[in-house]
Design an enzyme around this catalytic site. Structure first.
Site, PDB file in Angstrom:
ATOM      1  N   HIS A 411       1.558  23.932  -1.515  1.00 31.07           N
ATOM      2  CA  HIS A 411       0.569  24.101  -2.484  1.00 31.07           C
ATOM      3  C   HIS A 411       1.593  25.152  -4.104  1.00 31.07           C
ATOM      4  O   HIS A 411       1.404  24.171  -4.857  1.00 31.07           O
ATOM      5  CB  HIS A 411      -0.297  25.759  -1.998  1.00 31.07           C
ATOM      6  CG  HIS A 411      -1.970  25.308  -3.412  1.00 31.07           C
ATOM      7  ND1 HIS A 411      -1.391  26.916  -4.458  1.00 31.07           N
ATOM      8  CD2 HIS A 411      -3.045  24.932  -4.312  1.00 31.07           C
ATOM      9  CE1 HIS A 411      -1.888  26.511  -5.804  1.00 31.07           C
ATOM     10  NE2 HIS A 411      -2.789  25.379  -4.914  1.00 31.07           N
ATOM     11  N   GLU A 666      13.638 -19.763   0.072  1.00 26.58           N
ATOM     12  CA  GLU A 666      13.990 -18.921   1.040  1.00 26.58           C
ATOM     13  C   GLU A 666      14.106 -18.925   2.964  1.00 26.58           C
ATOM     14  O   GLU A 666      14.077 -18.430   3.715  1.00 26.58           O
ATOM     15  CB  GLU A 666      12.635 -17.707   1.295  1.00 26.58           C
ATOM     16  CG  GLU A 666      11.317 -18.560   1.558  1.00 26.58           C
ATOM     17  CD  GLU A 666      10.339 -17.506   0.580  1.00 26.58           C
ATOM     18  OE1 GLU A 666       9.971 -16.338   0.147  1.00 26.58           O
ATOM     19  OE2 GLU A 666       9.444 -17.839  -0.209  1.00 26.58           O
ATOM     20  N   ASN A 689      15.089 -11.980   0.657  1.00 25.13           N
ATOM     21  CA  ASN A 689      14.036 -11.360   1.602  1.00 25.13           C
ATOM     22  C   ASN A 689      15.055 -12.024   3.114  1.00 25.13           C
ATOM     23  O   ASN A 689      15.523 -11.767   3.815  1.00 25.13           O
ATOM     24  CB  ASN A 689      13.413 -10.384   1.692  1.00 25.13           C
ATOM     25  CG  ASN A 689      13.959  -8.925   0.539  1.00 25.13           C
ATOM     26  OD1 ASN A 689      15.493  -8.644   0.009  1.00 25.13           O
ATOM     27  ND2 ASN A 689      13.174  -8.307  -0.138  1.00 25.13           N
ATOM     28  N   ASP A 690      13.860 -12.816   2.511  1.00 15.12           N
ATOM     29  CA  ASP A 690      13.422 -14.067   3.655  1.00 15.12           C
ATOM     30  C   ASP A 690      14.701 -14.709   4.079  1.00 15.12           C
ATOM     31  O   ASP A 690      14.602 -15.196   5.108  1.00 15.12           O
ATOM     32  CB  ASP A 690      12.054 -15.095   3.403  1.00 15.12           C
ATOM     33  CG  ASP A 690      11.035 -14.204   3.724  1.00 15.12           C
ATOM     34  OD1 ASP A 690      10.464 -13.203   4.195  1.00 15.12           O
ATOM     35  OD2 ASP A 690       9.878 -14.086   2.875  1.00 15.12           O
ATOM     36  N   CYS A 741      14.827 -14.245  -7.036  1.00 13.39           N
ATOM     37  CA  CYS A 741      14.057 -13.582  -7.688  1.00 13.39           C
ATOM     38  C   CYS A 741      13.620 -12.707  -6.285  1.00 13.39           C
ATOM     39  O   CYS A 741      12.718 -11.856  -6.531  1.00 13.39           O
ATOM     40  CB  CYS A 741      12.831 -14.295  -8.134  1.00 13.39           C
ATOM     41  SG  CYS A 741      11.911 -15.059  -5.961  1.00 13.39           S
TER      42      CYS A 741
END
Length: 815
Positions: A411, A666, A689-690, A741
């Site tokens: 807190h 991809e 990525n893929d 991309c």
């Protein structure tokens, strides 16, 4: 579940999320997204209004506030709180409302097969959990409540906490009128918490957006938020989900359920005091949840969570609360580094740097709020064991805060950061070591306290802040200058997921949107499964809402192009949309299942996909935004791409000079058969990525191999780069453009250089990488030109190395 007037279940669609309050609406959103949240219901703000109106309480409360709070002194707020609390708690709840709460609690208990389930009762105010305001702990929460009469009792206590001294003071501070305050109450099954804590998806002290910071301790999370212990802390990198830093603390106490009701603080068992409260698997699983939530929602988050002792890792994690991070996400205080050499000065105490800044003042050691009331004056340094919301009025007038206990998410830390007050927490012994009334210098940038005045540190910080302010004031001008002056042959595009974010980014120097994801529009603007909307005859909602989101972006940057990627939800994500469970299969591996073009052309889903196409046509034809183009995700075969293009044509979207169709590259099949795919599209966009997971045979959602060796999922592996190169080379032979991309160019500058050298047409990156990527590409292109000129010269004018050396020497040193 029966019909209710004043009750809304967390897992049900709500006609108006605002009636759930901030916390309730966030939990409702999480449940509909499929995030593990303890089941429960919300007593809506309409119930609060009913209670207030039937009993004529609102005007009486405003009268108390106006009569008592005149100068904004802490004691005025406290007197007003006591009078209002007494009024509300002694007022009866209307019978029909009492009956509804009792019926909902009984229904929740029956669901878990018990007569009276233990629940958590949490406040959910309408102004809390906003992006620019944090009501951290300012209304009440009650844990381990059993039995309907106790539930009713603590619901009234939560309602009364709308007018706590700290909440009254906070609303005055933020300019929020008291007569607009409305309170919902969240009631959830209490998690049998083995470990609990708080997670930030941005470093709450430094503002580093690459960090996920997790703090944890044994038992219930109140031990951390209340500063009862200094928690264990982990810092995880978002880029590769690896642990960058860990600090395991001595956790002498823990908060547990009290068999007599509510909770109690007890000594931690000896074997747990120095033991990590989370294992590495749980840390990574938590970080993964945080990163995914931030990606879906589009802003940094403050998340409370618990690990259930009755379940196995990693499916034992529950999200208890979620709110936007309110300091750095709204441009709050960041640490300003000074250059002062303080090596000759001895630190009196050290702790966790929780809120940046430097302050000089007299220490006032306060072990209670009564001490603070008597001792604290404006500009003093408040030193205490820990803080809770009752301390806020005194924190506001202090120049710095120092506590014995607590971590970056306690807190004291959260409130200090929002108030912009330097704070050091978790010192262990500040209340014993620092002398009352003496002057000290608090360096909360580094977690150090010095004896006496260190004026040179203050002066250095002020100079740095002035320089920072000048830099900030010219940022927009610099960006515009970059946009006007730096032209690159390789396009620099930007990725975008949340339509409204374009308002923040439109002045960045990008050439267009290379990837507009529409998944956020589907989950947030629409919220319903498209087949469900078709089933109830409300498909127009889908078309108009999607068109609205796309048009907002296209209109904002016209005539720059916007490439809209059609939806790429997986079946488990589609199931989370309203009505989705009826239409979606349960796949063992949705990542490699019914997604992308294979879904669009299927008999089961084609009519839903046509709604997306109609939305794009509406944007282009009715809204006259011809800068919108489309892209197909997860394309496996040429024949499915052919069918995809046929659907576009059938819906009135035909490829032309002014309307281009792209395919995500991809899947390795495109790298193998570029020419066959190229017949149906105008270009490709590499999804790194893929492509990496499928080339390397690695499930990106499974981190076992990556922990073994990060190279198993690394776009820089030669096999992945070879696939990218072949796509670019062979697509260009077919006169098709190629961009990228995926995440790789935002993370690895060397991949950007590789792609530019390979001839990529554009690079599309995240907003925070646009400027650096444009500068990087500019330097790469200049370097390539220089290399080629040198090579040409060496061929045309061969030169002896010694002669060349002397020529260079003469040109540089002029002698």
């Amino acid at each position: 579940m029966g019909k209710y007037k004043f009750i809304s279940w967390l897992n049900e669609e709500t006609r108006d999320p605002s009636i759930l309050g901030g916390k309730g609406a966030n939990l409702n959103k999480l449940m509909t997204m499929g995030v593990p949240v303890p089941p429960g219901f919300v007593i809506t703000t309409e119930a609060f209004d009913h209670f207030m109106n039937v009993n004529g309480l609102r005007n009486r409360i405003l009268g108390i506030i106006n009569d008592i709070i005149n100068e904004g002194k802490p004691e005025e707020y406290e007197i007003a709180e006591q009078k209002i609390k007494e009024l509300l708690i002694n007022t009866e709840i209307p019978r029909e409302l009492h009956e509804e709460i009792a019926r909902a609690y009984e229904e929740l208990s029956k669901y878990f097969g018990v007569n009276a389930i233990a629940v958590a009762i949490r406040s959910s105010a309408t102004a809390e959990d906003l992006k620019n305001a944090s009501f951290a702990g300012q209304q009440d929460t009650y844990l381990n409540v059993r039995g309907i009469e106790n539930v009713i009792k603590y619901v009234k206590h939560v309602w009364a906490s709308t007018y706590n001294a700290r909440a009254l003071a906070y609303r005055d501070e933020k300019g929020i009128p008291h007569d607009t305050a409305r309170m919902a109450v969240v009631i959830q099954k209490l998690v049998n918490s083995r470990t609990a804590g708080v997670m930030f998806t941005i470093n709450p002290v430094t503002g580093d957006g690459d960090d996920v910071v997790i703090e944890a301790s044994w038992g219930l999370g109140e031990a951390i938020v209340g500063g009862i212990v200094t928690p264990d802390r982990w810092v995880v990198s978002k880029n590769n989900l690896t642990i960058k830093d860990r600090v395991i603390s001595r956790k002498n106490y823990m908060v547990i359920r009290d068999e007599n009701g509510l909770t109690k603080v007890v000594d931690a068992p000896r074997e747990l005091i120095d033991k990590p409260s989370l294992n590495d698997e749980e840390v990574i699983a938590l970080a993964k949840i945080g990163v995914e939530l931030e990606k879906n929602l589009g802003y940094s988050l403050d998340i409370e969570w618990a690990v259930d002792s009755d379940s196995r890792s990693p499916s034992n994690i529950y999200i208890l609360q979620m709110r936007p991070e309110t300091v750095h996400s709204s441009g709050g205080t960041k640490a300003v580094e000074a250059n002062t050499d303080l090596s000759a000065r001895e630190a009196v105490i050290k702790g966790v740097a929780a809120s940046p800044g430097v302050a000089i003042g007299r220490v006032k050691v306060c072990l209670s709020t009564d001490d603070a009331r008597r001792k604290i004056s404006k500009g003093d340094i408040l030193v205490t064991k820990m803080t809770n919301p009752d301390w806020v009025p005194y924190m506001k007038i202090a120049s710095a805060i120092i506590t014995d206990e607590g971590g970056m998410t306690s807190h004291a830390a959260i409130v200090s950061r929002e108030l912009g007050i330097p704070a050091i927490v978790g010192t262990g012994n500040a209340t014993a070591v620092l002398r009352d009334g003496e002057v000290y210098t608090v360096d909360a940038n580094h977690g150090i306290v010095y004896e006496g005045e260190v004026r040179e540190l203050i002066n250095d910080i002020k100079n740095a802040e002035k320089a920072q302010a000048v830099t900030a004031s010219t940022t927009n001008e610099i960006i515009l200058h970059i946009y006007r002056s730096i032209r690159t042959a390789t396009g620099v595009y930007m990725n975008l997921g949340i339509p409204e974010k374009i308002d923040e980014y439109r002045e960045l120097p990008f050439d267009g949107i290379g990837l507009m994801r529409i998944e956020f529009v589907l989950s947030s603007y629409i919220g319903d499964h498209p087949l469900y909307l078709l089933n109830i005859g409300n498909e127009e909602k889908f078309v108009s809402k999607l068109a609205e989101g796309v048009a907002h972006v296209a209109r904002s940057i016209y005539p720059r192009p916007v490439i809209v990627r059609f939806s790429d939800f997986k079946s488990n994500e589609y199931r989370q949309l309203t009505g989705g469970e009826k239409f979606e299969p349960e796949e063992r591996n949705p990542m490699l299942g019914w997604r992308g073009v294979s879904r669009y052309i299927s008999r089961e889903y084609e009519k839903a996909f046509r709604l997306e196409v109609r939305a794009i046509r509406m944007v282009r034809e009715e809204m006259k935004l011809s800068n919108v183009h489309v892209m197909a995700p997860f394309v496996r075969t040429p024949w499915e791409l052919e069918k995809f293009v046929e659907i576009l044509t059938d819906e009135g979207l035909e490829r032309s000079r002014d309307f281009r169709v792209y395919a995500m590259a991809e899947i390795p099949s495109i790298a193998l058969l570029v020419e066959d795919f190229a017949k149906y599209v105008d270009g490709f966009s590499i999804g790194s990525n893929d492509l990496t997971q499928l080339v390397m045979g690695v499930d990106r959602d499974n981190d076992i191999l990556v922990r073994q060796n990060p190279r198993y999922f690394d776009e820089r592996e030669p096999t992945v780069l070879k696939a990218m190169y072949e796509i670019i080379r062979r697509a260009h032979l077919m006169r098709k453009s190629v961009g990228i991309c995926g995440q790789a160019p935002s993370v690895y500058p060397e991949i950007t250089e590789f792609l530019v050298r390979a001839g990529v047409d554009y690079v599309s990156v995240n907003p925070d990488s646009v400027i650096t990527t444009r500068l990087l590409i500019d330097s790469i292109e200049r370097k390539i030109i220089l290399e080629e000129l040198r090579e040409l010269r060496s061929k045309l004018i061969p030169m002896d190395p010694d002669v060349e050396f002397r020529e260079i020497l003469g040109r540089v040193f002029k002698a």
